[in-house]
Design a protein around this motif. Structure first.
Motif, short mmCIF file in Angstrom:
data_model
loop_
_atom_site.label_atom_id
_atom_site.label_comp_id
_atom_site.label_asym_id
_atom_site.label_seq_id
_atom_site.Cartn_x
_atom_site.Cartn_y
_atom_site.Cartn_z
N LEU A 1 0.68 -1.26 -0.11
CA LEU A 1 -0.08 0.13 -0.05
C LEU A 1 0.73 1.33 -0.06
N GLN A 2 1.93 1.29 0.73
CA GLN A 2 2.95 2.22 0.62
C GLN A 2 3.41 2.75 -0.61
N HIS A 3 3.74 1.73 -1.37
CA HIS A 3 4.24 1.68 -2.75
C HIS A 3 2.96 2.46 -3.73
N ILE A 4 1.67 1.70 -3.52
CA ILE A 4 0.85 2.07 -4.34
C ILE A 4 0.27 3.81 -4.00
N ILE A 5 0.39 4.03 -2.68
CA ILE A 5 0.07 5.65 -2.53
C ILE A 5 1.08 6.39 -2.99
N ALA A 6 2.36 5.96 -3.06
CA ALA A 6 3.55 6.84 -3.59
C ALA A 6 3.25 6.94 -5.38
N ASN A 7 2.65 6.11 -5.75
CA ASN A 7 2.44 6.10 -7.29
C ASN A 7 1.00 6.27 -7.82
N LEU A 8 0.12 6.98 -6.91
CA LEU A 8 -1.22 7.34 -7.35
C LEU A 8 -1.05 8.22 -8.25
N ASP A 9 -0.52 9.43 -8.45
CA ASP A 9 -0.45 10.44 -9.26
C ASP A 9 -0.08 10.11 -10.73
N ASN A 10 0.69 9.14 -10.52
CA ASN A 10 1.42 8.59 -11.97
C ASN A 10 0.71 7.50 -12.79
N THR A 11 -0.44 7.15 -12.35
CA THR A 11 -1.11 5.99 -13.10
C THR A 11 -2.72 6.55 -13.30
N ARG A 12 -2.94 5.83 -14.46
CA ARG A 12 -4.23 6.06 -14.69
C ARG A 12 -5.39 5.32 -14.26
N ASN A 13 -5.27 4.09 -13.86
CA ASN A 13 -6.16 3.13 -13.09
C ASN A 13 -5.70 2.18 -12.21
N ALA A 14 -6.63 1.46 -11.62
CA ALA A 14 -6.22 0.30 -10.62
C ALA A 14 -5.39 -0.69 -11.09
N HIS A 15 -5.60 -0.94 -12.47
CA HIS A 15 -5.03 -2.05 -13.23
C HIS A 15 -3.73 -1.74 -13.59
N ASP A 16 -3.17 -0.34 -13.76
CA ASP A 16 -1.76 0.07 -13.83
C ASP A 16 -0.93 0.03 -12.56
N LEU A 17 -1.77 0.18 -11.78
CA LEU A 17 -1.05 -0.01 -10.10
C LEU A 17 -0.82 -1.01 -9.87
N ALA A 18 -1.46 -2.17 -10.38
CA ALA A 18 -1.29 -3.66 -10.05
C ALA A 18 -0.13 -3.99 -10.96
N LYS A 19 0.12 -3.55 -12.11
CA LYS A 19 1.07 -4.07 -12.94
C LYS A 19 2.60 -3.70 -12.63
N GLN A 20 2.26 -2.46 -11.96
CA GLN A 20 3.61 -1.99 -11.34
C GLN A 20 4.29 -2.87 -10.37
N ILE A 21 3.64 -3.77 -9.74
CA ILE A 21 4.27 -4.61 -8.82
C ILE A 21 4.58 -5.85 -9.47
N ASP A 22 6.10 -6.01 -9.65
CA ASP A 22 6.52 -7.08 -10.12
C ASP A 22 7.11 -8.10 -9.16
N VAL A 23 7.70 -9.37 -9.59
CA VAL A 23 7.92 -10.31 -8.56
C VAL A 23 9.32 -9.87 -7.91
N LEU A 24 10.08 -8.99 -8.42
CA LEU A 24 11.13 -8.47 -7.28
C LEU A 24 10.84 -7.55 -6.54
N LYS A 25 9.68 -6.48 -6.67
CA LYS A 25 9.53 -5.71 -5.38
C LYS A 25 8.57 -6.84 -4.50
N ALA A 26 7.80 -7.95 -5.03
CA ALA A 26 7.18 -8.68 -4.10
C ALA A 26 8.38 -9.24 -3.22
N ILE A 27 9.23 -9.68 -3.84
CA ILE A 27 10.38 -10.48 -3.08
C ILE A 27 10.93 -9.59 -1.94
N ILE A 28 11.26 -8.17 -2.19
CA ILE A 28 11.79 -7.33 -1.30
C ILE A 28 10.77 -7.13 -0.13
N TRP A 29 9.34 -6.91 -0.41
CA TRP A 29 8.40 -6.80 0.64
C TRP A 29 8.35 -8.05 1.47
N VAL A 30 8.47 -9.36 0.95
CA VAL A 30 8.42 -10.59 1.75
C VAL A 30 9.42 -10.54 2.54
#
Length: 461
Positions: free
Chosen positions: A321-350
């Motif tokens: 959520l912290q990542h999503i909030i930081a990128n809200l102004d640079n995305t067009r819709n929720a789908h784009d927000l989800a696409k920005q989360i790749d496997v490497l980001k997920a591993i870092i958050w894990v």
């Protein structure tokens, strides 16, 4: 202008077929080849440019498969099937196993295989199988099993210090999932799209004293595109892959053997409590003694199920959520927000979420699971969801009060005992190293944070 053709994932055999077709046909341009095989011109050009390397890898792969031979493949499939069926408490005799082995041999067209008595004896020795009598109706007497387990666990733990008593368990994670409820004005329609269902399976392991082992993360691609320029062996998690992102007997067996070597180096003898599922191999190890929970009581007596996994997912969702909030102004819709989360980001958050789990939480969960302590652990409350809820209030997209543990019962292994399914899973594992990267994200969605991932240690900080 030629139409855009999405990049397809090709395995090594398909690439070789394209090369052989080009060599045997005259006058075929890159454009014609791309049209014939339904791929992009750039992809065809890359295949032809790397022709020698692809043919060499294919030849080595063919030799490796012949070296393993059909006998080893039959052995793997029959063992997977055996684990699936025994997990349902179905009795299996020697003739049944032999009949299934012959069925597998017919499935893979190995006509000279004989499921003889000597083969059965060798199969039993290889996998430490014994023939036992079935004891009454114990599978249906849950209360009896619970009472027996409570009286037995102290006896099992004799001779082991808390730091040498471990519990390991997998959990599924939709790593791109966004919340599915939101605040809105009265009468306003709400829409936000479907939950992103790209998944990971994560194996967590903790000790009674609060020690945490490196998480094992299972994805769908051996080397996703976002891993470019990164040494996978230096990730802060262990990374494995198969086509379904499931735990398999092969992956679990390798993990247990590595754990055994690790404990041998540390000169430690440990107990490891495991959920009794198909993918958890019953192995005889030198420094790790495996104890399997009885059926139908795991949710009550497994420490990781008493709050550790829930806390882990709360922390993971907070970082997402912290990542999503930081990128809200640079995305067009929720789908784009989800696409920005790749496997490497997920591993870092894990990794960050796993670091946040305190030793007090872990020891309390062992206590809650009724593991006997000589001294009661210090009390600590479970993680507070308030911070997560406050973060969610910033989001102009769907969200859910239980967002932290969304789909908590997500399957982490294949539940089918069909030969075709087992064969497909095993062959996928053998061939997965030779497939293209499965994650072909749009270059336009790569943000500045992705570009810094070349230095993984800096990204973690």
């Amino acid at each position: 202008m030629s139409p855009y053709v999405p990049r397809k994932t090709l395995n090594l055999k398909q690439k070789v077929d394209i090369i052989h077709f080009k060599d045997s046909s005259e006058g075929w341009s890159i454009r014609k080849l791309a049209e014939k095989f339904g791929i992009g011109k750039t992809q065809v050009a890359e295949i032809l440019k790397n022709k020698e390397n692809i043919l060499r890898r294919y030849k080595e792969n063919s030799r490796r498969f012949q070296r393993n031979g059909p006998g080893e493949l039959i052995d793997k499939i029959v063992l997977e099937w055996f684990n699936h069926v025994r997990n349902k408490n179905v009795p299996l005799s020697g003739p049944i196993i032999q009949a299934k082995a012959l069925e597998v041999a017919r499935e893979i067209e190995c006509d000279d295989f004989k499921a003889s008595n000597s083969w059965l004896e060798s199969f039993k020795v290889r996998h430490n199988l014994v023939f036992k009598s079935i004891c009454g109706e114990s599978t249906s007497t849950n209360l009896t099993i619970v009472n027996k387990w409570k009286s037995k666990i102290s006896e099992i733990m004799i001779g082991y210090e808390p730091q040498n008593i471990f519990n390991a368990y997998e959990t599924g994670l939709f790593y791109r999932a966004l919340p599915d409820k939101t605040f809105s004005y009265k009468g306003e329609s709400c829409s936000g799209g479907k939950i992103a269902k790209e998944r990971l399976t994560i194996l967590l392991c903790v000790s009674m004293s609060g020690e945490k082992l490196k998480p094992l993360v299972i994805g769908k691609s051996v080397k996703p595109r976002c891993f470019k320029g990164i040494d996978i062996s230096k990730l802060e998690v262990e990374w494995k892959a198969n086509s379904k992102a499931w735990m398999t007997t092969h992956i679990m067996t390798n993990w247990l053997q590595r754990l055994d070597q690790q404990m041998k180096i540390q000169n430690r003898k440990i107990l490891l409590f495991l959920y009794n599922v198909t993918s958890h191999a019953h192995l005889s190890l030198d420094n790790v003694t495996l104890i399997f929970f009885p059926p139908n009581i795991t949710s009550t007596f497994q420490p990781l199920d008493q709050g550790i996994i829930k806390n882990f997912k709360v922390f993971y969702r907070k970082f997402a959520l912290q990542h999503i909030i930081a990128n809200l102004d640079n995305t067009r819709n929720a789908h784009d927000l989800a696409k920005q989360i790749d496997v490497l980001k997920a591993i870092i958050w894990v990794k960050k979420a796993w670091t946040e789990i305190s030793s007090f939480t872990i020891t309390n969960c062992f206590k809650k699971a009724e593991f006997p302590f000589s001294e009661p652990p210090e009390i600590e409350n479970e993680v507070n969801n308030n911070e997560l809820i406050k973060l969610m209030e910033f989001l102009p997209l769907p969200r859910n009060d239980d967002f932290a543990t969304i789909v908590s019962n997500l399957s982490t292994e294949c539940s089918s005992d069909e030969i075709a399914m087992i064969l497909n899973n095993i062959q996928t594992e053998l061939n997965l190293m030779d497939t293209d990267d499965e994650q072909q994200a749009d270059d336009q969605l790569e943000n500045s944070e992705v570009k810094t991932f070349k230095n993984y240690s800096e990204a973690l900080e």
